[in-house]
Design an enzyme around this catalytic site. Sequence first.
Site, mmCIF file in Angstrom:
data_model
loop_
_atom_site.group_PDB
_atom_site.id
_atom_site.type_symbol
_atom_site.label_atom_id
_atom_site.label_comp_id
_atom_site.label_asym_id
_atom_site.label_seq_id
_atom_site.Cartn_x
_atom_site.Cartn_y
_atom_site.Cartn_z
ATOM 1 N N LYS A 87 0.857 -1.192 0.000
ATOM 2 C CA LYS A 87 0.000 0.000 0.000
ATOM 3 C C LYS A 87 0.889 1.237 0.000
ATOM 4 O O LYS A 87 1.739 1.409 0.889
ATOM 5 C CB LYS A 87 -0.895 -0.045 1.242
ATOM 6 C CG LYS A 87 -2.199 0.706 1.122
ATOM 7 C CD LYS A 87 -3.094 0.363 2.309
ATOM 8 C CE LYS A 87 -4.400 1.111 2.263
ATOM 9 N NZ LYS A 87 -5.178 0.898 3.503
HETATM 10 O O1 G3P Z 1 -7.807 1.872 5.296
HETATM 11 C C1 G3P Z 1 -8.148 3.093 4.734
HETATM 12 C C2 G3P Z 1 -9.533 3.571 5.057
HETATM 13 O O2 G3P Z 1 -10.456 2.546 4.903
HETATM 14 C C3 G3P Z 1 -9.643 4.311 6.369
HETATM 15 O O3 G3P Z 1 -10.968 4.486 6.796
HETATM 16 O O4 G3P Z 1 -12.630 5.082 8.511
HETATM 17 O O5 G3P Z 1 -10.212 5.722 8.852
HETATM 18 O O6 G3P Z 1 -11.611 6.874 7.152
HETATM 19 P P1 G3P Z 1 -11.362 5.595 7.878
#
Ligand code: G3P
Length: 217
Positions: A87
Amino acid sequence: MKFFIDTANLEEIKEAQSLGILDGVTTNPSLMAKEGISGEKDILNHYVNICNLVKGDVSAEVISVDFEGIVEEGEKLASLHSQIVVKVPMIEEGVKALRYFSDKGIKTNCTLIFSAGQALLAAKAGATYVSPFIGRLDDVSTDGLNLISEIRDIYDNYAYETEILAASIRHTMHIINCAKIGADVMTGPISAIKGLLKHPLTDIGLAKFLADHKKNN
Ligand code: G3P
């Protein structure tokens, strides 16, 4: 649509896996920190443990922000297990690294995508996945789902093979709408995945079936 779970929690991964619907896992440095995983050895071990729990792709994020660092870290991550996807953040050095990994046949997930232009660039650089963060766009009064639509149109126009991995999913309607738009993958928390199960009429209907059965048995 593929279902990935967005967590570094092994119990949640096992729970999603037990449903028989899990296609992969995404993690990020915040999710690893949430589980108290720190230090290079423990972090690398944790990725291997996740890979051993699931069959599909497991995204492991680099911390470096310079090309050489991203490449060194990404190669180390990729060598851990055949399921690892490196990633990489959507920054200039990250785009260069996407091309490098793509040319070497290493799978990548370009993260922190907030615009169609960024997604176009990631596809040009050969990313395996792009991760538009729809929840975080919604958080700042911008339609995250609209970004998924824009990327779908662009990728379909040119038959880019990069898969749209809808990330920052917060709830069931994000998943359903991403499926309607044609996101290739969604990654979300176990709560959103299991939320798809729920309907009060199902519960009422089942209770009635079981009560009627009991009357005659
Ligand atoms: O892993 C990346 C993404 O899914 C993060 O989500 O909920 O932290 O905005 P969030």
